[in-house]
Scaffold this active site. Structure first.
Site, PDB file in Angstrom:
ATOM      1  N   LYS A 120       0.808  -1.221   0.000  1.00 22.38           N
ATOM      2  CA  LYS A 120       0.000   0.000   0.000  1.00 22.38           C
ATOM      3  C   LYS A 120       0.841   1.269   0.000  1.00 22.38           C
ATOM      4  CE  LYS A 120      -0.978  -0.425   5.001  1.00 22.38           C
ATOM      5  NZ  LYS A 120      -0.366  -1.772   5.175  1.00 22.38           N
ATOM      6  N   ASN A 143      -1.361   6.976   6.349  1.00 17.11           N
ATOM      7  CA  ASN A 143      -0.321   6.169   6.984  1.00 17.11           C
ATOM      8  C   ASN A 143       1.057   6.451   6.405  1.00 17.11           C
ATOM      9  OD1 ASN A 143       0.059   4.110   9.002  1.00 17.11           O
ATOM     10  ND2 ASN A 143       0.563   2.675   7.372  1.00 17.11           N
ATOM     11  N   HIS A 189      -1.144  -8.494  12.120  1.00 13.61           N
ATOM     12  CA  HIS A 189      -1.770  -7.740  13.214  1.00 13.61           C
ATOM     13  C   HIS A 189      -2.820  -8.560  13.973  1.00 13.61           C
ATOM     14  CE1 HIS A 189       0.314  -4.374  11.512  1.00 13.61           C
ATOM     15  NE2 HIS A 189      -0.452  -4.305  10.449  1.00 13.61           N
TER      16      HIS A 189
END
Length: 455
Positions: A120, A143, A189
């Site tokens: 990303k 981000n 995660h």
């Protein structure tokens, strides 16, 4: 800074005053909101002293507040602020949700949202680069880069390009992107989610927030991503939810030095679909891909000297992240392996992992750092191995051995902390030594290790 009358007279509590939290506080204050802010560090709180009420949201009555703004790093599955806010009916949000609420006050614009387990950041930077190359005003945030709220608003027709982690999506309720992308979904995660399905569902929320007539593109190379695409295709008109078309770009990829490898073909295909949706002509997209230099320390092309490419992939701190870099440079005609691989550092795991599948691309390996002897042992018999210990020694050896068409690749598959403060310092040191070697006059031999030490 972005401001909006949507916040005027409202009350928000902010927990955490790092970059995104401080930007949120400044936006809310400038917009006429009442702000309560807190951070464990005095120096962070001092930046708002006299302008906001300094109090811990965990120790005050939040009744009537319009939101609690937290950092994406706050684990909503375990942090007490989530339960406390829910009990009082106060939404827990992030700076991206504030941006979504502020959009109505901005000049007419579009938003691109990009998420995925891998790829990303590169895709976001590539979309931003293509838009700017095509003359379209663009800002990059989320981000990556600066907090979007802290940047100046774009003029009419501008595009905000946001990299969005699952954590940021969890804190967002109303961001309807004109164009959005999901590169892939693989286990990650899982300390923040009940299971992998919950993590994938977090990614899918970005597309559920879109209207049926808005555009979405998906990597579709893994089952979870393909399933999310299918769900979105069912609720949209034909052509508004699509899989990225890698085949359409595969023959042009050789022209893009910073976008080599199968993973970057996926990134490029997604970026091309997003930019085409935004009205960028195909020729302009292809030209911008050729001039894209990549992100710092992520397969970053730092020099080309006498036909040899020097690539800084210092961000590859484990074998799984180094493998795509090795895969990006297959043997040249005749089967000659062309990668001169600088590998080693502080190991995170034992073994070659996913790198083993791509050793056919490696002509020689130069082992460095604490893990150097172990990598030399693992690689011996598969590729030629030079035990270098220090990066300057490895680069000296690789520079002497590499010929036209070869690639000198720093992709360490290890953490940096045995010799460097962080992977950025390691990558900067690589750049410095490459500049010294490639900048020497013809016939002059320089010793890159003279007076050099690890950083």
């Amino acid at each position: 800074m972005i401001v909006s009358s949507a916040f005027s007279g409202k009350r928000y509590a902010i927990l955490g005053l790092a970059r995104s939290g401080l930007a949120a506080a400044e936006t809310l204050l400038a917009s006429g909101a009442e702000v309560v802010a807190w951070d464990r560090q005095d120096v962070a709180r001092d930046k708002l002293a006299g302008r906001a009420r300094l109090a811990d949201p965990l120790e005050m009555d939040l009744t009537g507040f319009d939101g609690v703004v937290v950092s994406p790093g706050v684990p909503l599955n375990t942090h007490p602020i989530a339960e406390r806010a829910a009990r009082l009916g106060v939404p827990v949000i992030g700076d991206i949700e504030l941006f979504a609420l502020a959009r109505a006050a901005l000049p007419p614009h579009k938003v691109v949202g990009i998420t995925g387990t891998n790829g990303k950041s590169t895709t976001t930077a590539l979309v931003h680069h293509i838009l700017e190359s095509a003359g379209i005003p663009a800002r990059m945030g989320g981000n990556i880069g600066l907090p979007v709220l802290g940047q100046e608003p774009l003029p009419v027709g501008g595009v905000y390009v946001l990299e969005l982690s699952s954590y940021q999506i969890d804190l967002t309720r109303s961001l309807a992107c004109e164009a959005a992308a999901l590169s892939n979904v693989t286990p990650d995660h899982l300390d923040r989610y009940d299971d992998f399905a919950a993590y994938a569902a977090s990614k899918a929320r970005l597309f559920a927030m879109q209207a049926p007539d808005q555009f979405a593109v998906f990597g579709c190379a893994d089952e979870p991503t393909d399933a999310i695409c299918a769900t979105q295709r069912a609720r949209r008109a034909p052509g508004r939810a699509v899989c990225a078309d890698r085949a359409a770009l595969a023959l042009r990829q050789a022209d893009w030095p910073a976008l080599q490898g199968p993973h970057n073909l996926e990134n490029a295909a997604i970026a091309a679909a997003l930019c085409a949706e935004l009205g960028v002509a195909n020729d302009a997209i292809l030209a911008a891909m050729a001039s894209f230099r990549g992100l710092p320390h992520r397969m970053e092309v730092v020099a080309e000297h006498r036909g040899v490419l020097f690539v800084n992939d210092s961000k590859a701190t484990n074998p799984a992240s180094a493998a795509p870099a090795l895969a990006a440079y297959p043997p040249v005609a005749g089967g000659r392996a062309r990668v001169h691989w600088i590998v080693g550092g502080l190991p995170k795991e034992d073994g070659l992992g996913e790198c083993e599948a791509h050793l056919g691309n490696v002509g020689a390996a130069y082992t460095i750092g604490e893990a150097g002897p172990r990598f030399a042992q693992l690689l011996n018999g598969h590729v030629r191995v030079e035990r270098a210990e220090l990066m300057c020694q490895a680069l000296r050896l690789a520079f002497a051995a590499a010929g036209p068409g070869d690639v000198v690749l720093l992709s360490p598959a290890c953490a940096s902390f045995d010799q460097f403060r962080d992977y950025e310092k390691r990558g900067e040191y690589f750049r410095e030594i490459v500049a010294m070697l490639t900048g020497a006059p013809a016939g002059v031999v320089v010793d890159p290790c003279a007076g050099k030490s690890a950083a």
